[in-house]
Structures are given as structure tokens and as C-alpha cells.
Design a protein around this motif. Sequence first.
Motif, PDB file in Angstrom:
ATOM      1  N   VAL A 220      45.982  41.638  43.636  1.00 30.07           N
ATOM      2  CA  VAL A 220      47.263  41.084  43.199  1.00 30.07           C
ATOM      3  C   VAL A 220      48.117  42.286  42.820  1.00 30.07           C
ATOM      4  CG1 VAL A 220      48.470  39.562  41.593  1.00 30.07           C
ATOM      5  CG2 VAL A 220      46.126  39.018  42.293  1.00 30.07           C
ATOM      6  N   SER A 221      49.114  42.594  43.649  1.00 34.85           N
ATOM      7  CA  SER A 221      49.879  43.833  43.458  1.00 34.85           C
ATOM      8  C   SER A 221      51.375  43.582  43.639  1.00 34.85           C
ATOM      9  CB  SER A 221      49.416  44.904  44.446  1.00 34.85           C
ATOM     10  OG  SER A 221      49.580  44.445  45.783  1.00 34.85           O
ATOM     11  N   LEU A 222      52.192  44.543  43.221  1.00 31.78           N
ATOM     12  CA  LEU A 222      53.635  44.430  43.334  1.00 31.78           C
ATOM     13  C   LEU A 222      54.065  44.619  44.777  1.00 31.78           C
ATOM     14  CD1 LEU A 222      55.997  44.012  41.328  1.00 31.78           C
ATOM     15  CD2 LEU A 222      56.332  46.490  41.381  1.00 31.78           C
ATOM     16  N   ASP A 223      54.968  43.756  45.233  1.00 31.40           N
ATOM     17  CA  ASP A 223      55.498  43.855  46.587  1.00 31.40           C
ATOM     18  C   ASP A 223      56.318  45.151  46.702  1.00 31.40           C
ATOM     19  OD1 ASP A 223      56.561  43.536  49.088  1.00 31.40           O
ATOM     20  OD2 ASP A 223      57.865  41.863  48.558  1.00 31.40           O
ATOM     21  N   PRO A 224      55.905  46.103  47.552  1.00 32.10           N
ATOM     22  CA  PRO A 224      56.607  47.386  47.636  1.00 32.10           C
ATOM     23  C   PRO A 224      58.016  47.270  48.224  1.00 32.10           C
ATOM     24  CG  PRO A 224      54.958  47.241  49.367  1.00 32.10           C
ATOM     25  CD  PRO A 224      54.761  46.039  48.490  1.00 32.10           C
TER      26      PRO A 224
ATOM     27  N   LYS B  51      58.565  40.746  43.596  1.00 37.83           N
ATOM     28  CA  LYS B  51      57.583  39.712  43.915  1.00 37.83           C
ATOM     29  C   LYS B  51      56.178  40.307  43.897  1.00 37.83           C
ATOM     30  CE  LYS B  51      60.820  36.981  46.664  1.00 37.83           C
ATOM     31  NZ  LYS B  51      61.089  36.337  47.976  1.00 37.83           N
ATOM     32  N   VAL B  52      55.215  39.421  43.963  1.00 38.67           N
ATOM     33  CA  VAL B  52      53.808  39.835  43.881  1.00 38.67           C
ATOM     34  C   VAL B  52      53.090  39.489  45.182  1.00 38.67           C
ATOM     35  CG1 VAL B  52      51.624  39.479  42.671  1.00 38.67           C
ATOM     36  CG2 VAL B  52      53.756  39.546  41.392  1.00 38.67           C
ATOM     37  N   LEU B  53      52.305  40.436  45.685  1.00 33.35           N
ATOM     38  CA  LEU B  53      51.479  40.188  46.864  1.00 33.35           C
ATOM     39  C   LEU B  53      50.088  39.771  46.422  1.00 33.35           C
ATOM     40  CD1 LEU B  53      52.356  43.238  49.169  1.00 33.35           C
ATOM     41  CD2 LEU B  53      53.306  40.925  49.254  1.00 33.35           C
ATOM     42  N   VAL B  54      49.661  38.609  46.900  1.00 35.22           N
ATOM     43  CA  VAL B  54      48.318  38.124  46.587  1.00 35.22           C
ATOM     44  C   VAL B  54      47.501  38.167  47.873  1.00 35.22           C
ATOM     45  CG1 VAL B  54      46.928  36.209  45.731  1.00 35.22           C
ATOM     46  CG2 VAL B  54      49.202  36.633  44.767  1.00 35.22           C
TER      47      VAL B  54
ATOM     48  N   GLY C 232      49.837  36.289  50.460  1.00 34.55           N
ATOM     49  CA  GLY C 232      50.920  35.424  50.006  1.00 34.55           C
ATOM     50  C   GLY C 232      51.906  36.216  49.166  1.00 34.55           C
ATOM     51  N   VAL C 233      53.186  36.044  49.446  1.00 38.86           N
ATOM     52  CA  VAL C 233      54.237  36.703  48.657  1.00 38.86           C
ATOM     53  C   VAL C 233      54.725  35.700  47.620  1.00 38.86           C
ATOM     54  CG1 VAL C 233      56.446  37.906  48.717  1.00 38.86           C
ATOM     55  CG2 VAL C 233      54.882  38.081  50.661  1.00 38.86           C
ATOM     56  N   VAL C 234      54.408  35.968  46.362  1.00 39.39           N
ATOM     57  CA  VAL C 234      54.673  35.006  45.291  1.00 39.39           C
ATOM     58  C   VAL C 234      55.833  35.492  44.432  1.00 39.39           C
ATOM     59  CG1 VAL C 234      53.693  33.815  43.299  1.00 39.39           C
ATOM     60  CG2 VAL C 234      52.232  34.371  45.259  1.00 39.39           C
ATOM     61  N   ALA C 235      56.851  34.647  44.289  1.00 37.99           N
ATOM     62  CA  ALA C 235      57.976  34.977  43.404  1.00 37.99           C
ATOM     63  C   ALA C 235      57.527  34.857  41.956  1.00 37.99           C
ATOM     64  CB  ALA C 235      59.150  34.051  43.679  1.00 37.99           C
TER      65      ALA C 235
ATOM     66  N   LEU D 184      45.614  39.724  34.402  1.00 36.77           N
ATOM     67  CA  LEU D 184      46.966  40.003  34.862  1.00 36.77           C
ATOM     68  C   LEU D 184      47.783  40.776  33.832  1.00 36.77           C
ATOM     69  CD1 LEU D 184      47.770  36.479  36.346  1.00 36.77           C
ATOM     70  CD2 LEU D 184      47.323  38.563  37.667  1.00 36.77           C
ATOM     71  N   ASN D 185      48.595  41.702  34.335  1.00 35.20           N
ATOM     72  CA  ASN D 185      49.568  42.396  33.485  1.00 35.20           C
ATOM     73  C   ASN D 185      50.754  41.473  33.254  1.00 35.20           C
ATOM     74  OD1 ASN D 185      48.300  45.025  33.243  1.00 35.20           O
ATOM     75  ND2 ASN D 185      48.778  45.317  35.413  1.00 35.20           N
ATOM     76  N   LEU D 186      51.116  41.248  32.007  1.00 36.03           N
ATOM     77  CA  LEU D 186      52.247  40.374  31.716  1.00 36.03           C
ATOM     78  C   LEU D 186      53.576  41.007  32.122  1.00 36.03           C
ATOM     79  CD1 LEU D 186      51.226  38.931  28.239  1.00 36.03           C
ATOM     80  CD2 LEU D 186      51.069  37.841  30.472  1.00 36.03           C
ATOM     81  N   LYS D 187      53.608  42.324  32.204  1.00 35.96           N
ATOM     82  CA  LYS D 187      54.863  43.013  32.519  1.00 35.96           C
ATOM     83  C   LYS D 187      55.366  42.699  33.927  1.00 35.96           C
ATOM     84  CE  LYS D 187      56.972  47.608  32.527  1.00 35.96           C
ATOM     85  NZ  LYS D 187      56.732  49.050  32.295  1.00 35.96           N
ATOM     86  N   ASP D 188      54.442  42.717  34.885  1.00 35.98           N
ATOM     87  CA  ASP D 188      54.867  42.510  36.276  1.00 35.98           C
ATOM     88  C   ASP D 188      53.997  41.515  37.048  1.00 35.98           C
ATOM     89  OD1 ASP D 188      52.554  43.956  36.497  1.00 35.98           O
ATOM     90  OD2 ASP D 188      53.497  45.764  37.299  1.00 35.98           O
ATOM     91  N   LEU D 189      53.047  40.875  36.360  1.00 34.49           N
ATOM     92  CA  LEU D 189      52.173  39.862  36.963  1.00 34.49           C
ATOM     93  C   LEU D 189      51.245  40.432  38.039  1.00 34.49           C
ATOM     94  CD1 LEU D 189      51.906  36.846  36.257  1.00 34.49           C
ATOM     95  CD2 LEU D 189      53.194  36.319  38.309  1.00 34.49           C
ATOM     96  N   THR D 190      50.899  41.700  37.923  1.00 31.95           N
ATOM     97  CA  THR D 190      49.936  42.297  38.846  1.00 31.95           C
ATOM     98  C   THR D 190      48.564  42.312  38.195  1.00 31.95           C
ATOM     99  OG1 THR D 190      50.432  44.519  38.015  1.00 31.95           O
ATOM    100  CG2 THR D 190      51.681  43.750  39.924  1.00 31.95           C
ATOM    101  N   ALA D 191      47.541  42.592  39.003  1.00 36.79           N
ATOM    102  CA  ALA D 191      46.178  42.633  38.476  1.00 36.79           C
ATOM    103  C   ALA D 191      46.003  43.804  37.523  1.00 36.79           C
ATOM    104  CB  ALA D 191      45.186  42.736  39.625  1.00 36.79           C
TER     105      ALA D 191
END
Length: 200
Positions: free
Chosen positions: A67-71, A76-79, A128-131, A181-188
Motif C-alpha cells: 500500500v503505497s503513495l501513487d507517484p 492517491k494510494v496504490l494498493v 487499485g488506485v484508491v482516492a 497504515l500511516n495516518l498522514k498519507d494512508l500508506t503502509a
Amino acid sequence: MKKEEATQTEAKEAGATITVKYEDIQKKRKRRVAIYVTVAVFVLIVLVSLIFILTKVRVPRFMLDDVSLDPISRSKVLVKLSSTNPSSSRLYYSEMSLHVRIEEIFETERVYLQSTLQEPHERTTWTGVVARNNANDKPGGTFQMSEGEENGDVIVEVKIQKKSSMFHPKRTLRVTCPVLLNLKDLTAGVSRPMRTCQVS
């Protein structure tokens, strides 16, 4: 007189013999009917068992890869999620949706993933690209991220179908992948967590 008595005795014996034979025939018929019924029930059970075995779908093994930040968007977050087909038959995945949830705090809107046909023992990966909009907020509202980490889940709902069976039954799965999950950016919280998911 003796000859007549002997004849009567033979007749009685013959009559008695006929009566015994008739009873034996009846008993044999009953035994045959019982055997036929037993065989029919056994065959029916075997057929039902075969149909169940042939149509039963073995549950794939799901794993949360990252679960990472969409570059590209940076908003958005990439799952990344993968599954392995454990059976010797092809599996068809359809109506597959994905969202991220932090219990009683945050839940993203669902995104839908492409339907896929998976070969036996093949490993398939979905992205999945999650908003980062909170589906529980008012329309247009966004979740106010904060510092820290929380235990969350990636939730997937999907229908799988065994493609080699006669009846092609569908089975709906709910897949839960726990992740920090990191609350700052919703990444793992951990890069590439590679967590095994629970299927129900």
C-alpha cells in the motif's frame, strides 16, 4: 390301501414342497428389492458427491503486496494485491471491488478492478488506485490526515467461478488484508508488508 396312502402322502409332501418354494420366492424377491434400493441410494450418493467435488471452487490464496503513495498523482494510494489459484482448473474473477478501512475512523470509496481469467496454479496481481476521500464523510468532504499509525484493513469483495465444471457456480468471497497504515498519507507503515489475507 397302502398304495392310496402312499399316493396321498406323496401329494401332501408335494403340496408342502410347493408352499415352501413359494415362501422362498417371496423372501428372495424382498431381498432383491432391498438390494436394488440400497444400490440405487448408493449410486445417488456417489453422483451427488461427484457433482459437489466437480463444482466446488477451491479458495484462492490472497496476499497484500503493498500500500503505497501513487507517484503520479501524489494524492492517491496504490494498493497491490495478489492471488494464487490452488486448483487444477481455471478460475474467473468478476465484480471485484477494493477499499481501505480503519475501523470506526476512516473508509475510502470502493474502486473496481478488471475481471480476470486465472490459469491453474498461476499468481495474478491487481493494482487499485484508491482516492483518500472518506466515504463516511459528507459529499465532497475529505479525511483530515494526522500523524501516527493505526491498524487498518484492505477489503476486497469478489466473485469467483470455476471454468471447467458443468454448472459453473459462482462463489462470493470477502477478503480482509490487515495492514498497519500511516495516518498522514494512508500508506503502509512497513514497505511491502506482504501480508496473508483472510478469506470468508
